[in-house]
Design a protein around this motif. Structure first.
Motif, mmCIF file in Angstrom:
data_model
loop_
_atom_site.group_PDB
_atom_site.id
_atom_site.type_symbol
_atom_site.label_atom_id
_atom_site.label_comp_id
_atom_site.label_asym_id
_atom_site.label_seq_id
_atom_site.Cartn_x
_atom_site.Cartn_y
_atom_site.Cartn_z
ATOM 1 N N THR A 1 0.771 -1.046 0.249
ATOM 2 C CA THR A 1 -0.105 0.180 0.161
ATOM 3 C C THR A 1 0.814 1.125 -0.138
ATOM 4 O O THR A 1 1.993 1.476 0.766
ATOM 5 C CB THR A 1 -0.956 0.013 1.157
ATOM 6 O OG1 THR A 1 -1.699 -1.244 1.245
ATOM 7 C CG2 THR A 1 -1.920 1.350 1.129
ATOM 8 N N GLU B 1 0.755 6.405 2.181
ATOM 9 C CA GLU B 1 0.862 6.885 3.535
ATOM 10 C C GLU B 1 2.165 7.361 4.238
ATOM 11 O O GLU B 1 2.261 8.437 4.873
ATOM 12 C CB GLU B 1 0.274 5.802 4.476
ATOM 13 C CG GLU B 1 -0.980 5.244 4.211
ATOM 14 C CD GLU B 1 -1.512 3.893 4.947
ATOM 15 O OE1 GLU B 1 -0.517 3.490 5.948
ATOM 16 O OE2 GLU B 1 -2.724 3.429 4.961
ATOM 17 N N GLN B 2 3.316 6.605 3.865
ATOM 18 C CA GLN B 2 4.740 7.140 3.984
ATOM 19 C C GLN B 2 5.566 6.363 2.925
ATOM 20 O O GLN B 2 5.097 5.468 2.612
ATOM 21 C CB GLN B 2 4.906 6.919 5.595
ATOM 22 C CG GLN B 2 5.303 5.524 5.939
ATOM 23 C CD GLN B 2 5.447 5.273 7.249
ATOM 24 O OE1 GLN B 2 4.617 4.931 8.062
ATOM 25 N NE2 GLN B 2 6.657 5.512 7.694
ATOM 26 N N ARG C 1 7.800 3.927 1.413
ATOM 27 C CA ARG C 1 8.001 2.552 1.613
ATOM 28 C C ARG C 1 9.412 2.173 2.312
ATOM 29 O O ARG C 1 9.391 1.352 3.547
ATOM 30 C CB ARG C 1 7.781 1.613 0.505
ATOM 31 C CG ARG C 1 8.039 0.170 0.586
ATOM 32 C CD ARG C 1 7.002 -0.451 1.625
ATOM 33 N NE ARG C 1 5.814 -0.459 1.675
ATOM 34 C CZ ARG C 1 4.862 -1.006 2.344
ATOM 35 N NH1 ARG C 1 5.153 -2.008 3.368
ATOM 36 N NH2 ARG C 1 3.528 -0.771 2.246
ATOM 37 N N GLU D 1 5.582 5.793 -6.341
ATOM 38 C CA GLU D 1 5.323 6.695 -5.258
ATOM 39 C C GLU D 1 5.540 8.182 -5.969
ATOM 40 O O GLU D 1 4.627 9.046 -5.658
ATOM 41 C CB GLU D 1 6.580 6.616 -4.191
ATOM 42 C CG GLU D 1 6.399 5.288 -3.388
ATOM 43 C CD GLU D 1 7.301 5.025 -2.290
ATOM 44 O OE1 GLU D 1 6.843 4.618 -1.042
ATOM 45 O OE2 GLU D 1 8.432 5.519 -2.361
ATOM 46 N N SER E 1 -1.331 4.285 -5.586
ATOM 47 C CA SER E 1 -2.008 3.852 -4.426
ATOM 48 C C SER E 1 -1.496 2.344 -4.031
ATOM 49 O O SER E 1 -1.725 1.919 -2.793
ATOM 50 C CB SER E 1 -3.731 3.785 -4.438
ATOM 51 O OG SER E 1 -4.083 2.800 -5.503
#
Length: 377
Positions: free
Chosen positions: A173, A176-177, A179, A315, A320
């Motif tokens: 995923t 969010e931040q 990887r 990214e 997503s």
């Protein structure tokens, strides 16, 4: 061995859809635009369920199969769901199966904005108007609508069902931040060191091919050769060793290039590929049906170095998800993935034949394996 059609009442309310049966490849071809438009409205729009992907699979692996496509339509006539099924008859048993194999990655039906109504209509047609003994959907994602709803409707109508877990596919995923903040610092340090060592051997570059017939074919030729140069070539399992596999991957690549979801990637050393991805990018997800790498440089982990470049691109593009596809493997675990469970879903007609087939597949065989495991202790 085929049984009479079951027409018992179901506890699941049926939607107000009508279902038509479209047979053969020409009928399937005529659904292309409507098929992909339906997927775009629904919850699961993936390359593996798109019309062009399925067409490439059928061309390569089942050109003469008896294809039966169910199309559910709402009161307005607009498609609500479509299910491609291949009919096979062996020893008196009629099987309806998904068009899928080891190279399909996963399968699912084309569903619109109301999956429950669409699957309900397709199931009612299967139950009441088609003759079959076993329905087999291979590599469906356990918690996606096709898998969950088909089983729900079947059980409500007292059909025996069974599942065999086939894959736990890793995926990342994104968003969010970064990887790299989630993975082992030692792992990243090793990758940086290997990239430096690779750079000492020559010029390192990252190549992307998303379209253009000549560029795609040139990339595919190099990809097939790279994969065949390693252990897969020695064992005879490389794509280049099987004309059907070559046809499938070329067919998918050209279709994806035309429609804008192809993502071929390579890490090159002095212009020669040492790691390559047959990748697909669609609806914010990068999927990886096939990687390959030069085993002569295996000590430098070229596959992982390429994956790091692909991850950085994903990214930067604000995708997503990055879906590894395929089985769980140690190199995938280095990236701290989540997992998506796939099953073979079986549905059996009520009655003597269905009960017997279910018992053999899901009770006697597992029991025999347990007994043999106990005996070997």
């Amino acid at each position: 061995m085929s049984l009479a059609l079951s027409r018992g009442p179901a506890s699941v309310e049926r939607p107000s859809c009508t279902v038509q049966e479209v047979q053969g490849r020409s009928g399937f071809a005529g659904l292309r635009d409507e098929w992909d438009a339906l997927l775009a409205r629904g919850p699961v729009d993936q390359p593996f369920t798109r019309h062009a992907y399925l067409a490439a699979w059928l061309d390569a692996f089942a050109p003469d199969a008896r294809l039966r496509v169910l199309v559910a339509r709402g009161p307005s006539g607009r498609a609500a769901a479509m299910a491609p099924l291949i009919e096979e008859r062996r020893a008196g048993v009629v099987t309806l199966g998904s068009p899928s194999n080891d190279h399909s990655s996963r399968c699912g039906w084309a569903l619109g904005e109301d999956p429950e109504a669409g699957v309900g209509a397709l199931w009612a047609h299967l139950r009441d108007r088609m003759r079959w003994d076993v329905l087999v959907l291979r590599d469906v994602v356990r918690d996606e609508p096709t898998s969950a709803l088909v089983e729900e409707h079947a059980r409500a109508d007292r059909h025996l069902t069974g599942r065999w877990e086939s894959l736990r596919t890793p995926y990342l995923t994104l968003g969010e931040q970064p990887r790299e903040e989630l993975v082992s610092s030692k792992f990243l340090a090793n990758l940086r060191r290997r990239m430096r060592r690779l750079g000492e051997l020559g010029a390192v570059s990252y190549r992307r091919v998303d379209g253009g017939t000549e560029a795609v074919d040139t990339f595919l030729d190099a990809f097939f050769a790279l994969e065949a140069a390693g252990w897969k070539g020695e064992r005879g399992t490389a794509i280049a060793k099987d004309p059907a596999l070559v046809a499938f991957y070329r067919g998918v690549a050209h279709a994806a290039a035309r429609e804008g979801w192809l993502a071929l990637r390579a890490l090159e050393l002095d212009g020669k590929p040492i790691a390559m991805h047959f990748g697909l990018r669609h609806r914010g997800i990068y999927s990886l049906p096939k990687p390959a790498y030069d085993e002569a440089h295996g000590n430098l982990s070229p596959g992982q170095l390429l994956f790091r470049e692909v991850l950085a691109e994903c990214e930067a593009r604000r995708l997503s998800q990055l879906d590894f596809l395929g089985p769980d493997m140690p190199w995938k675990r280095d990236w701290e993935p989540s997992f998506r469970i796939h099953d073979w879903l079986y549905v059996y007609r009520p009655g003597l034949a269905g009960t017997a087939l279910h018992a053999v597949k899901h009770r006697l065989r597992p029991l025999a394996k347990e007994v043999m495991a106990w005996w070997r202790r």
